[in-house]
Design a protein around this motif. Structure first.
Motif, PDB file in Angstrom:
ATOM      1  N   SER A  10      20.473  47.854  63.110  1.00 33.01           N
ATOM      2  CA  SER A  10      21.644  47.964  63.987  1.00 33.01           C
ATOM      3  C   SER A  10      22.402  46.645  64.052  1.00 33.01           C
ATOM      4  CB  SER A  10      21.221  48.421  65.384  1.00 33.01           C
ATOM      5  OG  SER A  10      20.402  47.456  65.996  1.00 33.01           O
ATOM      6  N   ALA A  11      21.702  45.524  64.088  1.00 31.41           N
ATOM      7  CA  ALA A  11      22.375  44.218  64.085  1.00 31.41           C
ATOM      8  C   ALA A  11      23.133  44.006  62.775  1.00 31.41           C
ATOM      9  CB  ALA A  11      21.357  43.104  64.297  1.00 31.41           C
ATOM     10  N   LEU A  12      22.535  44.401  61.674  1.00 29.59           N
ATOM     11  CA  LEU A  12      23.184  44.241  60.370  1.00 29.59           C
ATOM     12  C   LEU A  12      24.432  45.108  60.256  1.00 29.59           C
ATOM     13  CD1 LEU A  12      22.879  42.791  57.680  1.00 29.59           C
ATOM     14  CD2 LEU A  12      21.552  44.719  56.867  1.00 29.59           C
ATOM     15  N   VAL A  13      24.370  46.323  60.768  1.00 33.01           N
ATOM     16  CA  VAL A  13      25.537  47.213  60.731  1.00 33.01           C
ATOM     17  C   VAL A  13      26.666  46.638  61.582  1.00 33.01           C
ATOM     18  CG1 VAL A  13      26.377  49.485  61.466  1.00 33.01           C
ATOM     19  CG2 VAL A  13      24.284  49.302  60.140  1.00 33.01           C
ATOM     20  N   VAL A  14      26.326  46.062  62.731  1.00 31.90           N
ATOM     21  CA  VAL A  14      27.357  45.458  63.582  1.00 31.90           C
ATOM     22  C   VAL A  14      27.969  44.244  62.894  1.00 31.90           C
ATOM     23  CG1 VAL A  14      27.723  44.204  65.745  1.00 31.90           C
ATOM     24  CG2 VAL A  14      26.414  46.323  65.739  1.00 31.90           C
ATOM     25  N   ILE A  15      27.172  43.431  62.244  1.00 31.01           N
ATOM     26  CA  ILE A  15      27.674  42.235  61.579  1.00 31.01           C
ATOM     27  C   ILE A  15      28.536  42.594  60.371  1.00 31.01           C
ATOM     28  CG2 ILE A  15      26.970  40.221  60.219  1.00 31.01           C
ATOM     29  CD1 ILE A  15      24.527  40.054  62.105  1.00 31.01           C
ATOM     30  N   VAL A  16      28.081  43.503  59.548  1.00 38.69           N
ATOM     31  CA  VAL A  16      28.800  43.860  58.325  1.00 38.69           C
ATOM     32  C   VAL A  16      30.033  44.714  58.625  1.00 38.69           C
ATOM     33  CG1 VAL A  16      28.601  45.100  56.138  1.00 38.69           C
ATOM     34  CG2 VAL A  16      26.759  43.623  56.887  1.00 38.69           C
ATOM     35  N   ASN A  17      29.942  45.586  59.630  1.00 43.12           N
ATOM     36  CA  ASN A  17      31.038  46.446  60.064  1.00 43.12           C
ATOM     37  C   ASN A  17      31.571  47.306  58.908  1.00 43.12           C
ATOM     38  OD1 ASN A  17      32.959  47.644  61.606  1.00 43.12           O
ATOM     39  ND2 ASN A  17      34.044  45.760  62.131  1.00 43.12           N
ATOM     40  N   PRO A  18      30.762  48.239  58.400  1.00 39.80           N
ATOM     41  CA  PRO A  18      31.146  49.004  57.219  1.00 39.80           C
ATOM     42  C   PRO A  18      32.347  49.930  57.423  1.00 39.80           C
ATOM     43  CG  PRO A  18      29.110  49.855  58.131  1.00 39.80           C
ATOM     44  CD  PRO A  18      29.438  48.619  58.891  1.00 39.80           C
ATOM     45  N   VAL A  19      32.574  50.401  58.635  1.00 41.03           N
ATOM     46  CA  VAL A  19      33.708  51.308  58.865  1.00 41.03           C
ATOM     47  C   VAL A  19      35.023  50.569  58.650  1.00 41.03           C
ATOM     48  CG1 VAL A  19      34.851  52.749  60.580  1.00 41.03           C
ATOM     49  CG2 VAL A  19      32.368  52.756  60.430  1.00 41.03           C
ATOM     50  N   THR A  20      35.147  49.390  59.249  1.00 37.66           N
ATOM     51  CA  THR A  20      36.362  48.601  59.064  1.00 37.66           C
ATOM     52  C   THR A  20      36.510  48.173  57.612  1.00 37.66           C
ATOM     53  OG1 THR A  20      36.183  47.800  61.323  1.00 37.66           O
ATOM     54  CG2 THR A  20      37.596  46.559  59.843  1.00 37.66           C
ATOM     55  N   THR A  47      28.005  40.079  46.391  1.00 35.49           N
ATOM     56  CA  THR A  47      28.368  38.801  47.008  1.00 35.49           C
ATOM     57  C   THR A  47      27.901  38.755  48.459  1.00 35.49           C
ATOM     58  OG1 THR A  47      30.303  38.636  45.580  1.00 35.49           O
ATOM     59  CG2 THR A  47      30.287  37.260  47.554  1.00 35.49           C
ATOM     60  N   ALA A  48      28.125  39.828  49.212  1.00 38.42           N
ATOM     61  CA  ALA A  48      27.685  39.865  50.606  1.00 38.42           C
ATOM     62  C   ALA A  48      26.162  39.751  50.690  1.00 38.42           C
ATOM     63  CB  ALA A  48      28.165  41.146  51.278  1.00 38.42           C
ATOM     64  N   LEU A  49      25.459  40.449  49.795  1.00 36.64           N
ATOM     65  CA  LEU A  49      24.000  40.364  49.774  1.00 36.64           C
ATOM     66  C   LEU A  49      23.548  38.932  49.469  1.00 36.64           C
ATOM     67  CD1 LEU A  49      21.295  41.935  49.882  1.00 36.64           C
ATOM     68  CD2 LEU A  49      21.506  42.188  47.407  1.00 36.64           C
ATOM     69  N   GLY A  50      24.199  38.304  48.508  1.00 38.32           N
ATOM     70  CA  GLY A  50      23.862  36.923  48.161  1.00 38.32           C
ATOM     71  C   GLY A  50      24.098  35.955  49.304  1.00 38.32           C
ATOM     72  N   VAL A  51      25.204  36.117  49.994  1.00 32.45           N
ATOM     73  CA  VAL A  51      25.505  35.248  51.135  1.00 32.45           C
ATOM     74  C   VAL A  51      24.479  35.453  52.245  1.00 32.45           C
ATOM     75  CG1 VAL A  51      27.185  34.840  52.985  1.00 32.45           C
ATOM     76  CG2 VAL A  51      27.956  35.014  50.624  1.00 32.45           C
ATOM     77  N   MET A  52      24.159  36.720  52.538  1.00 30.95           N
ATOM     78  CA  MET A  52      23.177  36.984  53.594  1.00 30.95           C
ATOM     79  C   MET A  52      21.806  36.413  53.245  1.00 30.95           C
ATOM     80  SD  MET A  52      24.024  40.671  55.280  1.00 30.95           S
ATOM     81  CE  MET A  52      24.324  41.623  53.815  1.00 30.95           C
ATOM     82  N   PRO A 119      38.810  39.672  51.297  1.00 30.21           N
ATOM     83  CA  PRO A 119      38.209  39.826  52.614  1.00 30.21           C
ATOM     84  C   PRO A 119      37.028  40.781  52.660  1.00 30.21           C
ATOM     85  CG  PRO A 119      40.068  41.296  52.465  1.00 30.21           C
ATOM     86  CD  PRO A 119      39.958  40.580  51.148  1.00 30.21           C
ATOM     87  N   LEU A 120      36.594  41.354  51.531  1.00 32.55           N
ATOM     88  CA  LEU A 120      35.548  42.379  51.590  1.00 32.55           C
ATOM     89  C   LEU A 120      34.158  41.794  51.821  1.00 32.55           C
ATOM     90  CD1 LEU A 120      36.755  44.884  48.868  1.00 32.55           C
ATOM     91  CD2 LEU A 120      36.934  45.084  51.336  1.00 32.55           C
ATOM     92  N   ALA A 121      33.712  40.864  50.974  1.00 37.07           N
ATOM     93  CA  ALA A 121      32.345  40.345  51.108  1.00 37.07           C
ATOM     94  C   ALA A 121      32.247  39.302  52.211  1.00 37.07           C
ATOM     95  CB  ALA A 121      31.890  39.747  49.788  1.00 37.07           C
TER      96      ALA A 121
END
Length: 131
Positions: A10-20, A47-52, A119-121
């Motif tokens: 749930s924290a990851l979904v809030v941080i990543v915000n996939p809907v937006t 890229t997002a996975l690498g940054v995280m 702005p995606l990753a």
């Protein structure tokens, strides 16, 4: 273990915000074909996975190196969020059509036509109050 997984998810979904991100992806890739869209999505996800992973692995070391405590980090984050909220109250939220304007000319002028990184990753935030 299930509780920890659900809390982390749930924290990851809030941080990543996939809907937006989905709306941003759709609006920025309207003129691209399916193969280009798939490549952009794959590059953004990797890229997002690498940054995280980078920050997950090096975060504790960086906090210890610079002497940052979790409490201090929370206070700094709260101050940044407060400043963003105060700017929104003073100046109002940006108009909805501001994001709808064509940014391709700006990206081409800067030499960056790749939307998979920013702005995606990695989201770009307005931190005009920072030096």
């Amino acid at each position: 273990m299930l509780t920890y997984f659900l809390l982390t998810l749930s924290a990851l979904v809030v941080i990543v915000n996939p809907v937006t991100k989905a709306f941003v992806f759709i609006s920025l890739t309207q003129e691209k074909d399916d193969a280009e869209k798939a490549l952009i999505a794959k590059r953004a996800c990797l890229t997002a996975l690498g940054v995280m992973w980078t920050f997950a692995l090096t975060g504790p070391f960086l906090f210890k190196l610079f002497g940052i405590t979790i409490g201090g980090f929370r206070i700094a984050g709260g101050l940044i969020l407060f400043e963003i909220a105060a700017n929104m109250v003073r100046h109002g939220a940006p108009p909805h059509n501001e994001h709808a304007e064509d940014h391709s000319e700006k990206r081409k002028a800067l030499g960056n036509d790749d939307i998979s990184i920013i702005p995606l990753a990695i989201p770009r935030t307005d931190c005009s109050f920072l030096p």
